[in-house]
Design a protein around this motif. Sequence first.
Motif, PDB file in Angstrom:
ATOM      1  N   GLY A   1       0.472  -1.581   0.210  1.00 18.85           N
ATOM      2  CA  GLY A   1       0.267  -0.519   0.268  1.00 18.85           C
ATOM      3  C   GLY A   1       0.892   1.556  -0.149  1.00 18.85           C
ATOM      4  O   GLY A   1       0.370   2.312  -0.473  1.00 18.85           O
ATOM      5  N   MET A   2       2.525   0.509   0.287  1.00 15.26           N
ATOM      6  CA  MET A   2       2.780   2.184   0.144  1.00 15.26           C
ATOM      7  C   MET A   2       4.104   1.919  -1.272  1.00 15.26           C
ATOM      8  O   MET A   2       5.296   1.275  -1.011  1.00 15.26           O
ATOM      9  CB  MET A   2       3.637   2.948   1.121  1.00 15.26           C
ATOM     10  CG  MET A   2       2.560   2.640   2.726  1.00 15.26           C
ATOM     11  SD  MET A   2       3.503   3.370   4.495  1.00 15.26           S
ATOM     12  CE  MET A   2       4.513   4.423   3.476  1.00 15.26           C
ATOM     13  N   ALA A   3       3.426   2.245  -2.156  1.00 11.92           N
ATOM     14  CA  ALA A   3       4.541   2.361  -3.214  1.00 11.92           C
ATOM     15  C   ALA A   3       5.087   1.009  -3.624  1.00 11.92           C
ATOM     16  O   ALA A   3       6.190   0.774  -4.517  1.00 11.92           O
ATOM     17  CB  ALA A   3       5.525   2.998  -3.413  1.00 11.92           C
ATOM     18  N   SER A   4       4.110  -0.298  -3.284  1.00 16.93           N
ATOM     19  CA  SER A   4       4.697  -1.412  -3.111  1.00 16.93           C
ATOM     20  C   SER A   4       4.608  -1.844  -5.201  1.00 16.93           C
ATOM     21  O   SER A   4       3.194  -1.912  -5.236  1.00 16.93           O
ATOM     22  CB  SER A   4       4.417  -2.070  -2.106  1.00 16.93           C
ATOM     23  OG  SER A   4       2.262  -2.298  -1.914  1.00 16.93           O
ATOM     24  N   GLY A   5       5.626  -2.661  -5.354  1.00 19.56           N
ATOM     25  CA  GLY A   5       5.143  -3.097  -6.650  1.00 19.56           C
ATOM     26  C   GLY A   5       5.742  -1.685  -7.967  1.00 19.56           C
ATOM     27  O   GLY A   5       5.349  -2.271  -9.058  1.00 19.56           O
ATOM     28  N   ALA A   6       5.865  -0.607  -7.188  1.00 22.25           N
ATOM     29  CA  ALA A   6       6.214   0.365  -8.473  1.00 22.25           C
ATOM     30  C   ALA A   6       7.366  -0.036  -9.257  1.00 22.25           C
ATOM     31  O   ALA A   6       7.439   0.784 -10.570  1.00 22.25           O
ATOM     32  CB  ALA A   6       6.665   1.640  -7.003  1.00 22.25           C
ATOM     33  N   LEU A   7       8.859  -0.639  -8.728  1.00 19.47           N
ATOM     34  CA  LEU A   7       9.106  -1.294  -9.541  1.00 19.47           C
ATOM     35  C   LEU A   7       9.343  -2.629  -9.151  1.00 19.47           C
ATOM     36  O   LEU A   7       9.478  -3.509  -8.131  1.00 19.47           O
ATOM     37  CB  LEU A   7      11.102  -0.528  -9.333  1.00 19.47           C
ATOM     38  CG  LEU A   7      11.191   0.956  -9.378  1.00 19.47           C
ATOM     39  CD1 LEU A   7      12.449   1.363  -9.397  1.00 19.47           C
ATOM     40  CD2 LEU A   7      10.309   1.225 -10.890  1.00 19.47           C
ATOM     41  N   ASN A   8       9.362  -3.444 -10.575  1.00 15.10           N
ATOM     42  CA  ASN A   8       9.348  -4.929  -9.890  1.00 15.10           C
ATOM     43  C   ASN A   8      10.716  -5.532 -10.488  1.00 15.10           C
ATOM     44  O   ASN A   8      10.865  -7.022 -10.579  1.00 15.10           O
ATOM     45  CB  ASN A   8       8.062  -5.574 -10.645  1.00 15.10           C
ATOM     46  CG  ASN A   8       7.747  -4.748 -11.914  1.00 15.10           C
ATOM     47  OD1 ASN A   8       9.117  -4.777 -12.803  1.00 15.10           O
ATOM     48  ND2 ASN A   8       6.335  -4.853 -12.614  1.00 15.10           N
ATOM     49  N   GLY A   9      11.989  -5.131 -10.823  1.00 13.62           N
ATOM     50  CA  GLY A   9      12.809  -5.246 -11.232  1.00 13.62           C
ATOM     51  C   GLY A   9      14.314  -6.190  -9.980  1.00 13.62           C
ATOM     52  O   GLY A   9      13.574  -5.557  -9.180  1.00 13.62           O
ATOM     53  N   LEU A  10      15.260  -6.586 -10.678  1.00 12.66           N
ATOM     54  CA  LEU A  10      16.045  -6.464  -9.730  1.00 12.66           C
ATOM     55  C   LEU A  10      16.373  -5.169  -8.514  1.00 12.66           C
ATOM     56  O   LEU A  10      16.816  -5.421  -7.365  1.00 12.66           O
ATOM     57  CB  LEU A  10      17.553  -7.095 -10.374  1.00 12.66           C
ATOM     58  CG  LEU A  10      18.814  -7.226  -9.218  1.00 12.66           C
ATOM     59  CD1 LEU A  10      18.171  -8.138  -8.121  1.00 12.66           C
ATOM     60  CD2 LEU A  10      19.838  -7.294  -9.985  1.00 12.66           C
ATOM     61  N   TYR A  11      16.037  -4.298  -9.124  1.00  9.69           N
ATOM     62  CA  TYR A  11      16.165  -3.055  -8.594  1.00  9.69           C
ATOM     63  C   TYR A  11      14.768  -2.323  -8.241  1.00  9.69           C
ATOM     64  O   TYR A  11      14.389  -2.013  -9.192  1.00  9.69           O
ATOM     65  CB  TYR A  11      17.597  -2.036  -8.911  1.00  9.69           C
ATOM     66  CG  TYR A  11      18.664  -2.293  -9.305  1.00  9.69           C
ATOM     67  CD1 TYR A  11      19.359  -2.750  -7.770  1.00  9.69           C
ATOM     68  CD2 TYR A  11      18.936  -3.227 -10.608  1.00  9.69           C
ATOM     69  CE1 TYR A  11      20.466  -3.186  -7.826  1.00  9.69           C
ATOM     70  CE2 TYR A  11      20.953  -3.123 -10.443  1.00  9.69           C
ATOM     71  CZ  TYR A  11      21.609  -3.608  -9.021  1.00  9.69           C
ATOM     72  OH  TYR A  11      22.727  -4.373  -9.256  1.00  9.69           O
ATOM     73  N   GLN A  12      14.653  -1.795  -6.714  1.00  6.59           N
ATOM     74  CA  GLN A  12      13.223  -1.293  -6.615  1.00  6.59           C
ATOM     75  C   GLN A  12      13.365   0.291  -5.175  1.00  6.59           C
ATOM     76  O   GLN A  12      14.371  -0.526  -4.832  1.00  6.59           O
ATOM     77  CB  GLN A  12      12.510  -2.420  -6.233  1.00  6.59           C
ATOM     78  CG  GLN A  12      11.937  -3.752  -6.814  1.00  6.59           C
ATOM     79  CD  GLN A  12      11.033  -4.642  -5.717  1.00  6.59           C
ATOM     80  OE1 GLN A  12      10.564  -4.640  -5.727  1.00  6.59           O
ATOM     81  NE2 GLN A  12      11.299  -5.926  -7.105  1.00  6.59           N
TER      82      GLN A  12
END
Length: 475
Positions: free
Chosen positions: A138-149
Amino acid sequence: MGSLFTAVPSAVFAQIPDQPLNDAERPMVSLAPAEQDKIVEEKAQTGNIFKRKPGAKHSYWDNLEGHLTVEAGVTGNPWTSSGRNFGQFYADRANTVTMNQIMGSLSHPVEEIGHGYGIGFVFESMYGSDGRFDPTIGMASGALNGLYQWVPTQAHIDFKLPWIFKNGIDVQIGQMYGLMGSEGTGALTRPFYTFNYASDYIVPFETIGIVATMHLTDHMDWILGIDAGNSTSFGQSGNNNRPKGYFGFAWNNLMDGKLNMHIIGHFGPQQNNSLAKYSPSCGGNSGNLGVIPSCTVSAGLGPDANGLMQYNADFLASYKINDKMTVTVDGTYLHDDALRDDVYGVTTYFAYDLNPNLTFNARGEILRDNTGGTIVEYSSFTSFTRAISNQPYPYYGAAPTTYGELTVGATYRPDFINRHVSFGQFTFRPEIRLDKSLNGTHPFNQAPSGGFQQGVVNNGMDNMLWFNADAIWNF
């Protein structure tokens, strides 16, 4: 670094400076505004963003602080056939150089604003490979989904309240790090590049809620808190609708400042109360799980999860033998009704300052996972985030195992480099680590056979010898 663990039991408010401890330091009588301003100015610290001109009146914002830490590391494991270091979160990628974290913070220590009241705050976020295992749903979780998040790691307001007890009450409200364990997320809040098992798997990482630390005496604190659970928030971003929270005590600066201790528990239903979900490869038939290699299931348990408790407990004692040597013992325990699992262990640390720029560190740990349901390898970039948000995820675990771990290393702050660096400081930490199954299982250096995405591995090795190092720049 030799004195790192002397501060660990006080980490409940690790971002907040020491507060007045007796009546002489904090007058108990009302003062005129001019006298209050004078005391605040005399006690005021100076941050590293704004510089107050000599003779200028102190402003609250004079104490604003900004910090940045950059960490990159590599793990060397020549015997792995899986490409993974089993039983690891942040250091899971074998034989791979990773940029673990770029962590930036903007903070203000709790500063008295008059009559014993104080206020401060911390805002912090992190980008890097460590972000895969430090999300808050709920706090930007999944904003990036590669090795670097990218993940926000702290966002809380801190208060000092002169209530009830002579030394008052400290309160934190918002997103904060878990209060338990001996190894922090920030690169310089732990003595090694790699984590012990307990810090990865037993103690809560991130919580959103309220924590109150009541200063019962000059040396004893009572800790109470209520939160949404480990790495989750509220509403649609929560994993169930039952509260969780902390209860514990901390003892600080005993035996002339040589001994610090805490015993803290975190309790509540932690498992997801949504119904289980299956990946499209299952073909809409949950019976295909374990038959089709690519078929995976989520961690949802349905409404029954609300009544299935999880108990975390942590006891930590740190003793400063002398100015150069510190010994720390950390005992942790986890019971999970849903997994029907008990996990418990003890970690011992030894730190010795060889000179002002070089510290020798050693760590030994024994940890038991009674059913094998807790120590697992989250094998994709998004496995951990998907697991706590009730999405199908790939992972593999081990049979019931007693793990042993021994790590030796050094923390080196090279003076020949740092004396020429006008901005920040460099630190290097090489280490040698041996992990071993003490009861004959074989979980290391092997992935599930047949391409299965969820399963148990017991056809690998009974030990894992690996060589690791990281480099840190911070200011």
